[in-house]
Write an enzyme that holds these catalytic residues in place. Structure first.
Site, PDB file in Angstrom:
ATOM      1  N   GLU A 136       6.261  -0.424   3.135  1.00 50.77           N
ATOM      2  CA  GLU A 136       5.017   0.353   3.061  1.00 50.77           C
ATOM      3  C   GLU A 136       4.337   0.174   1.706  1.00 50.77           C
ATOM      4  OE1 GLU A 136       3.906   1.152   5.606  1.00 50.77           O
ATOM      5  OE2 GLU A 136       3.278   3.216   5.894  1.00 50.77           O
ATOM      6  N   THR A 189      -5.512   0.899   4.814  1.00 57.26           N
ATOM      7  CA  THR A 189      -5.024   2.091   4.097  1.00 57.26           C
ATOM      8  C   THR A 189      -5.319   1.992   2.600  1.00 57.26           C
ATOM      9  OG1 THR A 189      -3.293   2.416   5.728  1.00 57.26           O
ATOM     10  CG2 THR A 189      -2.950   3.452   3.604  1.00 57.26           C
TER      11      THR A 189
HETATM   12  N1  HSE Z   1      -0.528   9.273   4.219  1.00 56.75           N
HETATM   13  C1  HSE Z   1      -1.072   7.954   4.273  1.00 56.75           C
HETATM   14  C2  HSE Z   1      -2.565   8.017   3.974  1.00 56.75           C
HETATM   15  C3  HSE Z   1      -0.835   7.398   5.642  1.00 56.75           C
HETATM   16  O1  HSE Z   1      -3.205   8.901   4.525  1.00 56.75           O
HETATM   17  O2  HSE Z   1      -3.057   7.203   3.205  1.00 56.75           O
HETATM   18  C4  HSE Z   1      -1.419   6.034   5.851  1.00 56.75           C
HETATM   19  O3  HSE Z   1      -1.289   5.696   7.216  1.00 56.75           O
END
Ligand code: HSE
Length: 319
Positions: A136, A189
């Site tokens: 990740e 992201t």
């Molecule tokens: N918590 C992370 C964000 C998840 O919102 O950036 C990304 O899928």
């Protein structure tokens, strides 16, 4: 003696991170979408990705650039047998990329679950989490564990701490249904984290942590009204929703159709709504879809109960 004839296939589900108020700390898994990774041993040491399907040729096959490859490298490093172990991975994407449904997490988690089984389960599920978080980190630039933890353990999870990961599995009320609408655009992201404000007011923080606590209380007491009243995000949604065409109208349509709450799934563009029955979840999906039809944007709708199983080995066979 390593068994070179063994092949292990594992599945990890798609996930909804944040769950409205819980940016980077809450998540849950769904059924139906996710990734499958098949792992075999090789006599050539190192991790290689031999095939990726379902990604339209867009994901890197170089191990150092691939979330699943990096996660498995982290796992092998921990065994201390990196120099003598060879692993080949084949990845089947069964979910869209850049959708806010935890695509990179599903690959990393399915990969570490498959490789762990291939090596005779040297690690517990809990111990696999940090390896998947490594993947990740490469995908989004931060080591957030909300998608990977939900994909690995299933159900609702709370990430108390990211590095080292400290994750708490929460109670999942049985009636909860999730409607997901995935508009035909992509959001990375990394980019949708960059636009977030780095500071929040004390007033907003108080509201937000009140909602997180109340949402968790609602899950444990199966108080659907409380879950709905707590599904508000004062901090992230107002910023990220600007990237999602028709977001406000979709949310209003979902709430009118009886949703308990509605917000952005992970970093978007998918939007999720929770409700207490399949028929409600379907109506909510239709109403949200009407909004994107009017805008002229393609979309997919996915309806699911909460997946409480999480990642699992699907097949072990001799090849
Ligand atoms: N918590 C992370 C964000 C998840 O919102 O950036 C990304 O899928």
């Amino acid at each position: 003696m390593p068994d070179f004839t063994k092949e292990v296939k594992a599945f990890a589900p798609a996930t909804v991170a944040n769950v409205g108020c819980g940016f980077d700390v809450l998540g849950f898994a769904i059924h139906g979408l996710g990734d499958t990774v098949t792992a075999v041993l090789s006599d050539k040491p190192g991790v290689r990705i031999t095939r990726i399907t379902g990604d339209g040729g867009r994901l890197p096959v170089e191990t150092e650039k691939n979330t699943a490859g990096l996660a498995v490298q982290a796992l092998l490093n921990k065994t201390g047998k990196m120099d003598e172990t060879g692993i080949e991975l084949s990845i089947e994407k069964k979910m869209p990329l850049g959708s806010g449904l935890g695509s990179s997490a599903a690959s990393s988690v399915a990969a570490v679950v498959a490789v762990n089984a291939l090596l005779g389960e040297p690690f517990s599920k809990n111990e696999l989490l940090p390896f998947a978080v490594e993947g990740e980190l490469a995908a989004s630039g931060t080591a957030h564990a909300d998608n990977v933890a939900a994909a690995l353990f299933g159900g609702f999870i709370l990430v108390k701490n990211h590095q080292p990961p400290d994750v708490i599995s929460l109670h999942t009320p049985d009636k909860l249904h999730c409607t997901l609408i995935h508009p035909g655009i992509e959001i990375q992201t990394k980019n949708s984290r960059m636009i977030l404000k780095k500071q929040v007011s004390l007033e907003k923080a108080v509201t937000q942590w009140g909602n997180v606590g109340a949402l968790i209380a609602g899950l444990y007491t199966e108080d659907y009204d409380l879950i709905g009243r707590s599904l508000h995000d004062e901090i992230i949604e107002p910023v990220r929703s600007l990237l999602i065409p028709g977001f406000d109208r979709m949310k209003a349509a979902a709430m009118d159709a009886g949703a308990l709450g509605c917000s952005i799934s992970g970093s978007g563009p998918s939007v999720f709504a929770l409700s207490t029955s399949k028929s409600e979840a379907e109506t909510i999906g239709r109403k949200m879809g009407d909004v994107l039809d009017e805008i002229g944007l393609e979309f997919d709708i996915h309806i699911s109960k909460i997946n409480t199983q999480g990642a699992a080995v699907e097949v072990i066979r001799n090849v």
